[in-house]
Write a protein that holds these residues in place. Structure first.
Motif, PDB file in Angstrom:
ATOM      1  N   LYS A  31      34.932 -16.307 -11.456  1.00 35.56           N
ATOM      2  CA  LYS A  31      35.775 -17.113 -12.347  1.00 35.56           C
ATOM      3  C   LYS A  31      35.287 -17.009 -13.793  1.00 35.56           C
ATOM      4  N   VAL A  32      33.972 -17.039 -13.981  1.00 36.45           N
ATOM      5  CA  VAL A  32      33.410 -16.939 -15.329  1.00 36.45           C
ATOM      6  C   VAL A  32      33.837 -15.633 -15.982  1.00 36.45           C
ATOM      7  N   TRP A  33      33.688 -14.542 -15.256  1.00 32.76           N
ATOM      8  CA  TRP A  33      33.968 -13.236 -15.834  1.00 32.76           C
ATOM      9  C   TRP A  33      35.466 -13.034 -16.051  1.00 32.76           C
ATOM     10  N   THR A  34      36.288 -13.547 -15.156  1.00 35.58           N
ATOM     11  CA  THR A  34      37.735 -13.428 -15.319  1.00 35.58           C
ATOM     12  C   THR A  34      38.199 -14.168 -16.564  1.00 35.58           C
ATOM     13  N   ARG A  35      37.697 -15.390 -16.765  1.00 34.52           N
ATOM     14  CA  ARG A  35      38.038 -16.137 -17.983  1.00 34.52           C
ATOM     15  C   ARG A  35      37.452 -15.467 -19.219  1.00 34.52           C
ATOM     16  N   GLY A  36      36.302 -14.876 -19.049  1.00 35.71           N
ATOM     17  CA  GLY A  36      35.631 -14.261 -20.190  1.00 35.71           C
ATOM     18  C   GLY A  36      36.339 -13.034 -20.717  1.00 35.71           C
ATOM     19  N   LEU A  37      37.244 -12.434 -19.909  1.00 37.90           N
ATOM     20  CA  LEU A  37      37.997 -11.292 -20.399  1.00 37.90           C
ATOM     21  C   LEU A  37      38.852 -11.680 -21.601  1.00 37.90           C
ATOM     22  N   VAL A  38      39.233 -12.960 -21.650  1.00 35.71           N
ATOM     23  CA  VAL A  38      39.869 -13.488 -22.851  1.00 35.71           C
ATOM     24  C   VAL A  38      38.764 -14.161 -23.644  1.00 35.71           C
ATOM     25  N   ASN A  39      38.236 -13.412 -24.601  1.00 31.82           N
ATOM     26  CA  ASN A  39      36.999 -13.810 -25.271  1.00 31.82           C
ATOM     27  C   ASN A  39      37.160 -15.044 -26.139  1.00 31.82           C
ATOM     28  N   LEU A  40      38.394 -15.288 -26.596  1.00 31.52           N
ATOM     29  CA  LEU A  40      38.594 -16.282 -27.628  1.00 31.52           C
ATOM     30  C   LEU A  40      38.758 -17.670 -27.036  1.00 31.52           C
ATOM     31  N   LEU A  41      38.218 -18.633 -27.705  1.00 27.48           N
ATOM     32  CA  LEU A  41      38.431 -20.032 -27.344  1.00 27.48           C
ATOM     33  C   LEU A  41      39.679 -20.531 -28.064  1.00 27.48           C
ATOM     34  N   ASP A  42      40.469 -21.322 -27.375  1.00 27.88           N
ATOM     35  CA  ASP A  42      41.787 -21.669 -27.897  1.00 27.88           C
ATOM     36  C   ASP A  42      41.811 -22.976 -28.683  1.00 27.88           C
ATOM     37  N   VAL A  43      40.659 -23.625 -28.874  1.00 23.24           N
ATOM     38  CA  VAL A  43      40.597 -24.866 -29.635  1.00 23.24           C
ATOM     39  C   VAL A  43      39.712 -24.638 -30.854  1.00 23.24           C
ATOM     40  N   PHE A  44      40.259 -24.840 -32.050  1.00 25.44           N
ATOM     41  CA  PHE A  44      39.507 -24.542 -33.256  1.00 25.44           C
ATOM     42  C   PHE A  44      38.762 -25.752 -33.808  1.00 25.44           C
ATOM     43  N   GLU A  45      39.047 -26.927 -33.316  1.00 28.61           N
ATOM     44  CA  GLU A  45      38.322 -28.104 -33.766  1.00 28.61           C
ATOM     45  C   GLU A  45      36.955 -28.123 -33.097  1.00 28.61           C
ATOM     46  N   TYR A  46      35.925 -28.279 -33.907  1.00 31.37           N
ATOM     47  CA  TYR A  46      34.572 -28.267 -33.348  1.00 31.37           C
ATOM     48  C   TYR A  46      34.208 -29.685 -32.900  1.00 31.37           C
ATOM     49  N   SER A  61      29.420 -14.001 -26.353  1.00 36.02           N
ATOM     50  CA  SER A  61      30.725 -14.626 -26.157  1.00 36.02           C
ATOM     51  C   SER A  61      30.439 -16.070 -25.776  1.00 36.02           C
ATOM     52  N   MET A  62      30.827 -17.005 -26.615  1.00 32.85           N
ATOM     53  CA  MET A  62      30.535 -18.402 -26.315  1.00 32.85           C
ATOM     54  C   MET A  62      31.311 -18.888 -25.096  1.00 32.85           C
ATOM     55  N   ARG A  63      32.475 -18.310 -24.867  1.00 33.11           N
ATOM     56  CA  ARG A  63      33.208 -18.679 -23.651  1.00 33.11           C
ATOM     57  C   ARG A  63      32.395 -18.317 -22.414  1.00 33.11           C
ATOM     58  N   LEU A  64      31.880 -17.101 -22.356  1.00 31.18           N
ATOM     59  CA  LEU A  64      31.066 -16.697 -21.207  1.00 31.18           C
ATOM     60  C   LEU A  64      29.833 -17.579 -21.079  1.00 31.18           C
ATOM     61  N   ALA A  65      29.152 -17.808 -22.193  1.00 36.11           N
ATOM     62  CA  ALA A  65      27.911 -18.578 -22.152  1.00 36.11           C
ATOM     63  C   ALA A  65      28.159 -20.012 -21.711  1.00 36.11           C
ATOM     64  N   GLN A  66      29.242 -20.610 -22.184  1.00 36.33           N
ATOM     65  CA  GLN A  66      29.564 -21.980 -21.786  1.00 36.33           C
ATOM     66  C   GLN A  66      30.000 -22.045 -20.327  1.00 36.33           C
ATOM     67  N   ASP A  67      30.914 -21.147 -19.950  1.00 36.79           N
ATOM     68  CA  ASP A  67      31.446 -21.182 -18.587  1.00 36.79           C
ATOM     69  C   ASP A  67      30.372 -20.930 -17.541  1.00 36.79           C
ATOM     70  N   PHE A  68      29.382 -20.101 -17.878  1.00 32.02           N
ATOM     71  CA  PHE A  68      28.340 -19.783 -16.907  1.00 32.02           C
ATOM     72  C   PHE A  68      27.574 -21.031 -16.464  1.00 32.02           C
ATOM     73  N   LEU A  69      27.453 -21.997 -17.361  1.00 32.45           N
ATOM     74  CA  LEU A  69      26.696 -23.208 -17.037  1.00 32.45           C
ATOM     75  C   LEU A  69      27.564 -24.314 -16.440  1.00 32.45           C
ATOM     76  N   PHE A  70      28.886 -24.185 -16.553  1.00 30.85           N
ATOM     77  CA  PHE A  70      29.763 -25.235 -16.033  1.00 30.85           C
ATOM     78  C   PHE A  70      29.630 -25.349 -14.524  1.00 30.85           C
ATOM     79  N   GLY A  71      29.290 -26.527 -14.042  1.00 35.74           N
ATOM     80  CA  GLY A  71      29.247 -26.785 -12.604  1.00 35.74           C
ATOM     81  C   GLY A  71      28.052 -26.187 -11.897  1.00 35.74           C
ATOM     82  N   MET A  72      27.141 -25.568 -12.624  1.00 36.08           N
ATOM     83  CA  MET A  72      25.960 -24.969 -12.021  1.00 36.08           C
ATOM     84  C   MET A  72      24.719 -25.565 -12.703  1.00 36.08           C
ATOM     85  N   PRO A  73      23.616 -25.631 -11.965  1.00 39.78           N
ATOM     86  CA  PRO A  73      22.409 -26.287 -12.507  1.00 39.78           C
ATOM     87  C   PRO A  73      21.448 -25.329 -13.187  1.00 39.78           C
TER      88      PRO A  73
END
Length: 794
Positions: A431-446, A394-406
């Motif tokens: 917070k990461v896991w709660t957001r990750g329950l919604v697996n989809l990213l809402d922006v389709f522009e890469y 899940s790219m949302r989980l993978a991205q969020d896990f690194l946000f704000g952490m080293p």
């Protein structure tokens, strides 16, 4: 070695109820227990608790000087194995086979094998997982000089000409390659290359299998033998040509499945898996992903036989938890063993075409996660370099896990030595896991930002993996290819209602090789994963919800209308198919997330609903369709993505649909009729003869119909099944996504007019008498012969 059935005559002790009973393996101790509406996050486990159980078997062993192995193909969970009071193994994970040499622990006379299970009471799995020895068990007995179980390995070196490599760790082995009973090639040695003339290749379309017979020789005599079923096939992959099976580009029409067998719970036998595999193949799929755990040997054998490609998966979590009592705490200690067991189990199976090292793992971009990921890739490559290795993020989980952490710069183990950092980490991960329950990213522009986030989260491991798996990321395939044109992309988990979108990308872009929809078949747990609701009502996942209700096959193995649409998208079916919403929702459209498409059922028989609002779904490859209710047209519509919907009121009679070309010429015609007044039971046992081995099964579809065989979908009826004689009723249930009824009782309510009974043989030959009854209909009775088993047993 002699392979002996070890599943008969066990004693099960239930520590919760302080009761004991005699059983035969495989056996799921959970499916017959009481569900708990108040269990915490019960929708994940279908409101079943775990429990503590003890399985014990006593058997006689009189011959000395032999080699003896004990094998369990699956024990869920936290198991300990004892032989004559000595603990010889333990394992937290519940999805890999265990094969142990036990001759040193045996003695002449009576011996005892005991297996204890401690499935956590709550929060141990994100789906229904059962408890106990739920797969087959075997004993292998041989001479001191022998071929150890599962030690003969076969792989294909080339398909044109066909050359296989055979490995066996024992000196003095010769090999015979058999096509049926006919010997077609031979070889010898610990590592032998054998050419197979005029080889019949294995693929999804031609699942040809050979038998390799290994014979251990001593003084010119055969002292031990082993046989392996295998297929001759090669794999290759690249972003220019795609996925090549025997040199031919192949598209993976895949789906994700869980481990349960519906009304049977997690009970897994060769018969359950062959039935399941045949139904999956008939539905048009050619690939399955074992989500999210190693697949059973029984299902692999079935996939070999019917021609299904397999993505076998190691883990649903690494060292970061997804549930409080899940496997994450034991991951670091057990992952090498699990991966080795998975690769050993899969090696000879042509159906297995790729390995996944994890599903939606948040920590894949951290230094610690990368460290584990690299080691997992190393293990699989060392054991089996013939199959690609990927992961399913899940790219949302993978991205969020690194946000704000080293964590991509500092190893977590070092960072978390500070108590303040531990608190920070805990709050962050919630917070990461709660957001990750919604697996989809809402922006389709890469965007450049999204690109940088993806690189940060995946690059270290994706540069080492053979393929780039992505869950719910189909909108980005082209953009991902621009960044990494060398990568082969797999849609490892995708939205079911976007099948056409993803299949088009597979056809247009060779670098996109497969699509695995969530989910292929309904399973227990993850209740209301499709988020069914009507109008403005709130999405509820509460008891008595029992299934996810996202499948193209339902809980008892029947297809819904979506399976027809899938085959049309894939070009495997032409025609027109009808379904109607049960007219009990005032015509309000069902709302779902992207995992399900409709609540319509393939019926027009709803007694007591005359005049109620409903809608009719039409699936067709024709560009235009027209629907008639009792001869009155509801109009002509253009299909969109093979579908059209008509709103109307239910009236008894006949609904007809015509599929037309662009000029209005009729191509197809299909209809559904309301059932007549007479009520009958349509009972169709799938087998007439069972073996007396304690685990053979007869599946019995049951439907309430009229005299012409039209199923009465509504109202529902109560079915009673009585089984006497040389077997027992193993399960009775329907495909209902909401029910408080047990699957182990002898009565059950139909769902859309249908249910399924499963009868299990005992260990004595004889006759099973099955009587099926239903209020308002004449009962049905039949017998099933039980003949002596061809298998030896202890």
């Amino acid at each position: 070695m002699k392979k002996i059935d070890f599943g008969r005559n066990w004693r099960l002790s239930d520590h919760q109820t302080q009761t004991e009973k005699d059983i035969h393996l495989p056996y799921d101790a959970t499916i017959g227990t009481q569900r708990d509406p108040d269990i915490r996050i019960g929708y994940l486990c279908a409101f079943y608790h775990g429990g503590k159980y003890e399985y014990e078997k006593r058997f006689s062993f009189s011959e000395g000087g032999e080699a003896v192995y004990l094998e369990f193909e699956g024990i869920y969970r936290n198991s300990e194995i004892y032989v004559n009071g000595k603990k010889i193994d333990s394992l937290v994970n519940g999805y890999i086979p265990v094969c142990l040499c036990i001759d040193e622990y045996l003695h002449a006379g009576e011996n005892t094998v005991k297996v204890t299970i401690d499935t956590p009471y709550n929060d141990h799995s994100r789906w229904y997982a059962g408890s106990g020895i739920y797969r087959d068990a075997f004993l292998y007995v041989g001479n001191v000089r022998h071929i150890p179980p599962h030690s003969v390995k076969v792989r294909t070196l080339s398909h044109d000409p066909a050359v296989i490599e055979v490995f066996c760790p024992v000196e003095g082995v010769r090999y015979r390659v058999l096509d049926g009973e006919r010997e077609v090639a031979e070889g010898e040695g610990t590592c032998a290359r054998i050419a197979v003339p005029d080889a019949k290749l294995w693929s999804d379309e031609t699942p040809n299998l050979y038998t390799l017979r290994a014979e251990l020789m001593e003084d010119g005599k055969v002292v031990d033998t082993d046989e392996v079923r295998f297929g001759i096939r090669t794999l290759a992959w690249n972003s220019v040509e795609g996925f090549l099976v025997n040199g031919r580009r192949t598209l993976l029409r895949g789906g994700c499945i869980h481990c349960d067998n519906g009304v049977l719970g997690t009970v897994t036998t060769r018969k359950t898996e062959l039935r399941r595999a045949k139904k999956i193949k008939a539905a048009g799929f050619n690939a399955i992903r074992s989500a999210h755990h190693p697949m059973s040997p029984a299902l692999l054998e079935a996939c070999d036989e019917v021609g299904l490609f397999v993505m076998d998966e190691g883990f649903d979590m690494w060292y970061r938890m997804k549930n409080r009592n899940d496997f994450s705490r034991s991951f670091a200690a057990e992952y090498p063993r699990i991966l080795r067991a998975m690769a050993e189990k899969d090696y000879n199976h042509p159906s297995v075409v790729m390995y996944s090292i994890g599903n939606e793992i948040p920590e894949i971009g951290s230094l610690k996660g990368i460290r584990y990921g690299k080691d997992m890739i190393r293990i699989l490559k060392e054991l089996d370099g013939t199959r690609p290795v990927l992961m399913c993020p899940s790219m949302r989980l993978a991205q969020d896990f690194l946000f704000g952490m080293p964590y991509d710069k500092v190893d977590e183990d070092e960072y978390l030595k500070d108590p303040e950092h531990q608190k920070e980490d805990f709050e962050h991960y919630i917070k990461v896991w709660t957001r990750g329950l919604v697996n989809l990213l809402d922006v389709f522009e890469y965007t450049d930002e999204r690109k940088a986030q993806d690189e940060r989260a995946t690059k270290e491991l994706y540069d080492l993996l053979d393929m780039a798996g992505y869950n719910y990321y189909g909108e980005y395939y082209e953009a991902l290819h621009e960044v990494h044109p060398e990568r082969v992309i797999v849609g490892t988990e995708t939205e079911g209602n976007k099948l056409s979108y993803h299949f088009r990308k597979m056809r247009e872009h060779p670098y996109v090789i497969g699509d695995f929809v969530w989910t292929l078949q309904d399973h227990l747990g993850e209740c209301n994963c499709c988020e069914l609701h009507y109008g403005e009502e709130k999405v509820e996942k509460n008891y008595p919800w029992v299934t996810n209700w996202c499948g193209k096959l339902d809980l008892i193995g029947d297809e819904n209308i979506t399976a027809h649409r899938y085959r049309m998208v894939w070009g495997l079916e032409k025609g027109i198919v009808l379904a109607a919403q049960p007219p009990v929702h005032d015509g309000v459209e069902a709302k779902f997330n992207n995992d399900r498409e409709t609540d319509a059922v393939m019926s027009w028989s709803f007694d007591g609903c005359e005049g109620n609002k409903t809608y009719i779904d039409v699936v067709s490859d024709a560009p235009l369709v027209e629907v008639f209710v009792n001869g009155t047209s509801l109009g002509r519509k253009r299909t969109e993505d093979y579908s059209a919907r008509y709103f109307c009121r239910y009236q008894r009679g006949e609904v007809t649909a015509a599929g037309c070309d662009e000029d209005g010429r009729e191509l197809y015609l299909s209809s559904l009729k309301s059932a007549g007044e007479e009520t009958r039971l349509d009972v169709r046992p799938e087998r007439e003869v069972l073996y007396a081995n304690g685990r053979d099964l007869c599946f019995i579809p049951i439907a309430v119909t009229d005299a012409a065989g039209i199923v009465k979908a509504y109202p529902e009826h109560t079915i009673r099944v009585c089984v006497t004689g040389a077997g027992s009723l193993a399960a009775l249930g329907s495909a209902a996504f909401k029910t408080a009824e047990s699957y182990v009782d002898d009565t059950h309510t139909t769902f859309m007019g249908k249910c399924l009974a499963v009868v299990r043989s005992g260990t004595e030959a004889g006759e099973i008498v099955v009587c099926v009854s239903c209020d308002g209909a004449e009962g049905a009775a039949f017998s099933i012969r039980v003949v002596p088993s061809e298998e030896d047993a202890v």
